[in-house]
Write an enzyme that holds these catalytic residues in place. Structure first.
Site, short mmCIF file in Angstrom:
data_model
loop_
_atom_site.label_atom_id
_atom_site.label_comp_id
_atom_site.label_asym_id
_atom_site.label_seq_id
_atom_site.Cartn_x
_atom_site.Cartn_y
_atom_site.Cartn_z
N GLY A 58 -33.29 1.60 0.02
CA GLY A 58 -33.04 1.72 -1.42
C GLY A 58 -34.25 1.87 -2.31
O GLY A 58 -34.14 2.43 -3.40
N ASP A 108 -35.28 -2.38 -4.47
CA ASP A 108 -34.47 -1.65 -5.43
C ASP A 108 -33.67 -2.61 -6.32
O ASP A 108 -33.62 -2.46 -7.53
CB ASP A 108 -33.53 -0.64 -4.73
CG ASP A 108 -32.64 -1.28 -3.67
OD1 ASP A 108 -32.83 -2.47 -3.33
OD2 ASP A 108 -31.74 -0.58 -3.17
N ASP A 128 -29.73 -8.93 -5.62
CA ASP A 128 -28.35 -9.28 -5.97
C ASP A 128 -28.18 -10.78 -5.69
O ASP A 128 -28.52 -11.61 -6.53
CB ASP A 128 -27.43 -8.39 -5.11
CG ASP A 128 -25.96 -8.58 -5.38
OD1 ASP A 128 -25.61 -9.28 -6.33
OD2 ASP A 128 -25.14 -8.02 -4.62
N PHE A 155 -21.50 -3.17 -9.78
CA PHE A 155 -22.00 -2.32 -8.70
C PHE A 155 -22.62 -1.06 -9.28
O PHE A 155 -21.98 -0.35 -10.05
CB PHE A 155 -20.87 -1.96 -7.72
CG PHE A 155 -21.40 -1.29 -6.49
CD1 PHE A 155 -21.99 -2.03 -5.48
CD2 PHE A 155 -21.35 0.09 -6.37
CE1 PHE A 155 -22.51 -1.41 -4.35
CE2 PHE A 155 -21.87 0.72 -5.25
CZ PHE A 155 -22.45 -0.03 -4.23
N VAL A 156 -23.86 -0.80 -8.93
CA VAL A 156 -24.58 0.34 -9.49
C VAL A 156 -25.02 1.31 -8.40
O VAL A 156 -25.10 0.96 -7.21
CB VAL A 156 -25.80 -0.12 -10.32
CG1 VAL A 156 -25.36 -0.78 -11.61
CG2 VAL A 156 -26.71 -1.04 -9.52
N ASP A 174 -27.35 3.32 -3.08
CA ASP A 174 -26.26 4.09 -2.51
C ASP A 174 -24.91 3.39 -2.62
O ASP A 174 -24.84 2.19 -2.86
CB ASP A 174 -26.53 4.32 -1.01
CG ASP A 174 -26.31 3.03 -0.20
OD1 ASP A 174 -26.95 2.01 -0.54
OD2 ASP A 174 -25.50 3.04 0.74
N ARG A 220 -27.91 8.34 -3.50
CA ARG A 220 -29.31 7.94 -3.68
C ARG A 220 -30.11 8.98 -4.46
O ARG A 220 -31.14 8.69 -5.06
CB ARG A 220 -29.99 7.72 -2.32
CG ARG A 220 -29.38 6.60 -1.47
CD ARG A 220 -30.28 6.32 -0.28
NE ARG A 220 -29.65 5.52 0.76
CZ ARG A 220 -29.60 4.20 0.79
NH1 ARG A 220 -30.13 3.51 -0.19
NH2 ARG A 220 -29.03 3.56 1.78
P1 IMP Z 1 -28.94 -9.23 -1.76
O1 IMP Z 1 -29.45 -9.57 -0.40
O2 IMP Z 1 -27.55 -9.76 -2.00
O3 IMP Z 1 -29.89 -9.63 -2.88
O4 IMP Z 1 -28.76 -7.66 -1.82
C1 IMP Z 1 -29.83 -6.80 -1.80
C2 IMP Z 1 -29.46 -5.44 -1.25
O5 IMP Z 1 -28.06 -5.14 -1.41
C3 IMP Z 1 -30.19 -4.36 -2.00
O6 IMP Z 1 -31.43 -4.07 -1.41
C4 IMP Z 1 -29.23 -3.20 -1.95
O7 IMP Z 1 -29.46 -2.44 -0.78
C5 IMP Z 1 -27.87 -3.82 -1.88
N1 IMP Z 1 -27.21 -3.88 -3.21
C6 IMP Z 1 -27.03 -4.97 -3.99
N2 IMP Z 1 -26.37 -4.67 -5.13
C7 IMP Z 1 -26.13 -3.33 -5.06
C8 IMP Z 1 -25.50 -2.41 -5.97
O8 IMP Z 1 -25.02 -2.75 -7.08
N3 IMP Z 1 -25.48 -1.10 -5.56
C9 IMP Z 1 -26.00 -0.67 -4.37
N4 IMP Z 1 -26.60 -1.51 -3.50
C10 IMP Z 1 -26.67 -2.83 -3.85
#
Ligand code: IMP
Length: 191
Positions: free
Chosen positions: A53, A109, A112, A161-162, A168, A174
């Site tokens: 990402g 990127d 979350d 969700f973005v 992606d 992307r």
């Molecule tokens: P985390 O481990 O929950 O913080 O998620 C991180 C990863 O989830 C990011 O590097 C993204 O690849 C993916 N991700 C989280 N939110 C989104 C979103 O809104 N759109 C697309 N990918 C996301």
């Protein structure tokens, strides 16, 4: 150069609408680049891009960096093809560079839940770098389950969700030059 900048986009059966424009992204990346130039003036940092990402953000950010620096990549998988985190992180590619004693800047990127970043931080810190900072394009503060310190954040966004600018949905989207937000919800969406 002509970039792909529609106002709305259909991706894998879902509709997304424009959320953060190319101009807004460029402005924040310029600001963060200048901050990094000042903070790392004599430090020769190594940027660690988190694949997939971060590749567009990292490429644009690095072109605002005017101090000597290096780059390497770390590849993780956590979302699969879903719109919500699987809660599991798998390492798909490790670093090639030796980072012991180096000033590391992790480039992500989006943060979350923070699961991926806490995993990466643990891995990087185990190699004894001189310092570690985190730069992320997007942060969803409302989703935070893991306590991770973010040093440079381009945009804080709600828990939505973005898509686009490297992010992606089931591997598509992307290539969009701006950031889009989910408008329609399919039956299986948990958001
Ligand atoms: P985390 O481990 O929950 O913080 O998620 C991180 C990863 O989830 C990011 O590097 C993204 O690849 C993916 N991700 C989280 N939110 C989104 C979103 O809104 N759109 C697309 N990918 C996301």
């Amino acid at each position: 150069m002509s970039f792909y900048t529609p106002d709305t986009v259909d991706c894998n059966g879902e509709t997304f609408k424009l959320f953060i424009s190319k101009e807004q992204i460029e402005q924040r990346i310029n600001e963060i680049g200048q901050q990094i130039n000042a903070d790392y003036a004599d430090k020769m940092p190594i940027f660690i891009g988190v694949l997939n990402g971060s590749f567009i953000f990292l490429a644009d950010l690095m072109r605002h960096v005017s101090i000597p620096c290096e780059v390497d990549f770390f590849k993780l998988s956590s979302y699969g093809d879903e719109k919500v985190s699987s809660g599991k992180v798998t390492k798909l590619k490790d670093l090639d560079a030796q980072i012991e004693g180096r000033h590391v800047i992790i480039v992500e990127d989006i943060v979350d839940t923070g699961l991926s970043m806490s995993y990466i931080l643990k891995q990087i810190k185990a190699s004894s770098p001189a310092s570690v900072k985190v730069v992320t394009l997007l942060h969803k503060p409302g989703a935070g389950k893991y306590d991770v310190k973010l040093d440079y954040v381009a945009f804080e966004i709600p828990t939505l969700f973005v898509l686009g600018y490297g992010l992606d949905y089931a591997q598509e989207g992307r290539n969009l030059a701006q950031i889009y937000v989910l408008e329609s919800k399919s039956d299986d969406s948990k958001l």
